[in-house]
Scaffold this active site. Structure first.
Site, PDB file in Angstrom:
ATOM      1  N   LYS A  53       0.833  -1.203   0.000  1.00  0.00           N
ATOM      2  CA  LYS A  53       0.000   0.000   0.000  1.00  0.00           C
ATOM      3  C   LYS A  53       0.871   1.258   0.000  1.00  0.00           C
ATOM      4  O   LYS A  53       0.561   2.238  -0.682  1.00  0.00           O
ATOM      5  CB  LYS A  53      -0.927  -0.013   1.220  1.00  0.00           C
ATOM      6  CG  LYS A  53      -2.051  -1.038   1.091  1.00  0.00           C
ATOM      7  CD  LYS A  53      -2.761  -1.293   2.410  1.00  0.00           C
ATOM      8  CE  LYS A  53      -3.825  -2.371   2.240  1.00  0.00           C
ATOM      9  NZ  LYS A  53      -4.428  -2.813   3.500  1.00  0.00           N
ATOM     10  N   GLN A  97      -4.992  -1.853   9.644  1.00  0.00           N
ATOM     11  CA  GLN A  97      -4.694  -3.120   8.976  1.00  0.00           C
ATOM     12  C   GLN A  97      -5.169  -4.288   9.837  1.00  0.00           C
ATOM     13  O   GLN A  97      -4.764  -4.437  10.985  1.00  0.00           O
ATOM     14  CB  GLN A  97      -3.178  -3.231   8.724  1.00  0.00           C
ATOM     15  CG  GLN A  97      -2.761  -4.481   7.979  1.00  0.00           C
ATOM     16  CD  GLN A  97      -3.278  -4.513   6.554  1.00  0.00           C
ATOM     17  OE1 GLN A  97      -3.250  -3.516   5.844  1.00  0.00           O
ATOM     18  NE2 GLN A  97      -3.752  -5.661   6.134  1.00  0.00           N
ATOM     19  N   ASP A 120     -11.524   2.482   4.142  1.00  0.00           N
ATOM     20  CA  ASP A 120     -11.854   1.066   3.994  1.00  0.00           C
ATOM     21  C   ASP A 120     -13.363   0.848   3.901  1.00  0.00           C
ATOM     22  O   ASP A 120     -13.822  -0.266   3.655  1.00  0.00           O
ATOM     23  CB  ASP A 120     -11.294   0.266   5.178  1.00  0.00           C
ATOM     24  CG  ASP A 120     -10.333  -0.828   4.733  1.00  0.00           C
ATOM     25  OD1 ASP A 120     -10.145  -0.997   3.513  1.00  0.00           O
ATOM     26  OD2 ASP A 120      -9.787  -1.521   5.601  1.00  0.00           O
TER      27      ASP A 120
END
Length: 290
Positions: A53, A97, A120
């Site tokens: 990422k 994460q 997200d």
């Protein structure tokens, strides 16, 4: 033989376009978009995802504010960091994460993120916007699936779609997106009796159940569009690891009309939609046209 839905190629083109867009927007805004990724512990897979990422951010001109915490970090410490990032004007997107160590409550942490920085798409407010069909940040993997289908001009209207998997990360939000595209959607899962009978009804079969090569040719309607979101790591007899999906790719591509590979299908699209979401949030927050 099925055509291959090449997520890697589309992701490359989209990232090149995002890089151009960010370059122009930065001249208006006076700063680049910013993404903060929080990682706790030393899970090797998570570390690899985070590095990927960060590399993708660098490629398109997004500033990374990565934060790596030791395994023993407390819930309160992480909540404090999230609150600080919510207030940070340089940060447009915040991502935690997953998975987190067992002592941490991931749902409570995700709920602390400002919904307008929730790149997200997992905050209850953003999931609610998705249910209502309102604009908002959408979960990256489902949004990546929809963007890939759009690229190949696959019309979902009136199609029978079967979603194998019911997670909040993929199955549930993707079912809502398919429904919004006028597909008729059935959700199946690991407890569904006679899964094969259900999957054979699908014009569009999506699997995100995380079971190695579960979907066999006998489970697929001839001419179906098959989207494999599963990522499973297996080792051969020499101990060499490789990634495979939930679908028996070589066999199923003989009867499907379109199919995604693993790797190179949905994975690159997930990262690209994260970058897209960060830039979208940046534009919304600064009130500039994307």
């Amino acid at each position: 033989m099925a055509g291959v839905l090449d997520g890697k190629a589309l992701a490359t083109r989209m990232q090149a376009d995002l890089a151009q867009q960010v370059k122009m927007l930065q001249e208006q805004a006076g700063r680049p978009p910013g993404l903060a990724v929080l990682m706790v512990g030393d899970n090797p897979a998570s570390a690899a995802y985070v590095r990927g990422k960060e590399r993708a951010c660098a490629k398109v001109g997004i500033a990374s504010f990565g934060k790596h915490f030791p395994t023993e970090t407390t819930q309160a410490e992480l909540e404090q960091v999230i609150q600080e990032l919510n207030q940070d004007e340089q940060v447009d997107g915040i991502l935690v994460q997953l998975p987190l160590p067992d002592h941490l409550d991931s749902v409570a942490l995700l709920n602390q993120i400002d919904p307008d920085k929730d790149v997200d798409g997992l905050h209850p407010m953003n999931l609610g916007r998705l249910v209502r069909g309102e604009p908002g940040l959408q979960s990256c993997t489902p949004a990546g699936v929809m963007r890939l289908l759009q690229e190949y001009e696959i019309n979902l209207r009136g199609k029978q779609a079967v979603m194998v998997g019911r997670s909040i990360l993929v199955g549930k939000p993707l079912s809502l997106m398919l429904l919004a595209a006028d597909a008729t959607v059935t959700i199946a899962h690991s407890r569904t009796p006679d899964l094969a009978a259900m999957t054979r009804t699908a014009d569009v079969l999506v699997t995100a159940i995380g079971r190695t090569e579960l979907i066999t040719p006998e489970m697929v309607k001839p001419g179906a569009i098959v989207v494999d979101v599963g990522i499973n790591r297996i080792e051969d007899e020499t101990g060499k690891a490789r990634l495979v999906g939930d679908v028996q790719f070589e066999a199923v591509k003989e009867i499907a009309s379109w199919i995604t590979p693993v790797p190179g299908g949905i994975g690159p699209m997930t990262v690209t939609m994260l970058l897209h979401n960060t830039v979208w949030s940046y534009c919304q927050r600064l009130n500039i046209a994307p």
